[in-house]
Design an enzyme around this catalytic site. Structure first.
Site, PDB file in Angstrom:
ATOM      1  N   CYS A  99       0.840  -1.232   0.136  1.00  0.00           N
ATOM      2  CA  CYS A  99      -0.124  -0.070  -0.025  1.00  0.00           C
ATOM      3  C   CYS A  99       0.785   1.324   0.150  1.00  0.00           C
ATOM      4  O   CYS A  99       1.691   1.223   0.838  1.00  0.00           O
ATOM      5  CB  CYS A  99      -0.925   0.057   1.287  1.00  0.00           C
ATOM      6  SG  CYS A  99      -2.148   1.515   1.360  1.00  0.00           S
ATOM      7  N   HIS A 141      -8.777  -3.653  -2.511  1.00  0.00           N
ATOM      8  CA  HIS A 141      -7.884  -3.120  -1.534  1.00  0.00           C
ATOM      9  C   HIS A 141      -8.309  -1.555  -1.609  1.00  0.00           C
ATOM     10  O   HIS A 141      -8.290  -0.900  -0.565  1.00  0.00           O
ATOM     11  CB  HIS A 141      -6.564  -3.303  -2.228  1.00  0.00           C
ATOM     12  CG  HIS A 141      -5.420  -2.568  -1.565  1.00  0.00           C
ATOM     13  ND1 HIS A 141      -4.488  -3.190  -0.814  1.00  0.00           N
ATOM     14  CD2 HIS A 141      -5.190  -1.221  -1.727  1.00  0.00           C
ATOM     15  CE1 HIS A 141      -3.844  -2.353  -0.430  1.00  0.00           C
ATOM     16  NE2 HIS A 141      -4.028  -1.146  -0.756  1.00  0.00           N
ATOM     17  N   GLU A 142      -8.535  -0.975  -2.750  1.00  0.00           N
ATOM     18  CA  GLU A 142      -8.871   0.401  -2.802  1.00  0.00           C
ATOM     19  C   GLU A 142     -10.207   0.620  -2.278  1.00  0.00           C
ATOM     20  O   GLU A 142     -10.455   1.779  -1.337  1.00  0.00           O
ATOM     21  CB  GLU A 142      -8.659   1.113  -4.110  1.00  0.00           C
ATOM     22  CG  GLU A 142      -7.419   0.852  -5.015  1.00  0.00           C
ATOM     23  CD  GLU A 142      -6.329   1.450  -4.019  1.00  0.00           C
ATOM     24  OE1 GLU A 142      -6.517   2.266  -3.210  1.00  0.00           O
ATOM     25  OE2 GLU A 142      -5.350   0.994  -4.168  1.00  0.00           O
TER      26      GLU A 142
END
EC number: 3.5.1.88
Length: 171
Positions: A99, A141-142
């Site tokens: 990330c 993930h986003e």
């Protein structure tokens, strides 16, 4: 314009972002351009607005080839506002994630292998796509970044969590 990416520990990353309400505006188009420029400069594959301290449900993602994920297939460059995600099966897949808000670290994270995502392009037109594999992983993930969740909260085996330059990448 390249924006500063805030890092884990900043409480702004732990909030649920409000929806985008200014679809089609010049301000939103400028923000999206800044987000893509910031993501590209950081060699990322995705970026959520909260990561640049903008409290909105907005993400950008996509690449032709990724230096950070060289085995990953291309993902279409997309700006997505007010995303919704629907798993299309219960199939889960483990994969490495990092990330931009947690530089230098990675871990193996389970994600749905097949999803459908919906939302809006910056101009207000609807987006609906099915995604699988790495494409699905990036979107999930986003999305987590939009709802105040960072990937370490999904780690199941902390033996896989560590610094990129130290880890063994065998799954």
């Amino acid at each position: 314009m390249i924006r500063e990416i805030i890092r884990m520990g900043d409480k702004r990353l732990l909030r649920v972002a409000p929806p985008v309400t200014n679809l089609g505006s010049a301000e939103l188009h400028t923000l999206v351009a800044d987000m893509f420029e910031t993501m590209d400069a950081a060699r990322g594959v995705g970026l959520a607005a909260p990561q640049i301290a903008v409290d909105l449900q907005l993400m950008v993602f996509g690449f032709d080839a990724s230096e950070r994920y060289p085995e990953a297939p291309a993902v279409p460059r997309t700006a997505l506002a007010n995303a919704q995600i629907e798993p299309l099966s219960e199939d889960m897949e483990n994969g490495w994630e990092g990330c931009l808000s947690i530089p230098g670290l990675r871990a193996v994270i389970p994600r749905y292998r097949f999803i459908r995502y919906r939302g809006f392009a910056p101009d207000g037109s609807p987006i609906e796509r099915d995604a699988e594999g790495f494409h699905a992983r990036v979107v999930q993930h986003e999305y987590d970044n939009l709802v105040g969740r960072l990937y370490p909260s999904r780690i199941e085996n902390f033996d896989t969590f560590g610094f990129e330059d130290v880890l063994s990448y065998d799954l």
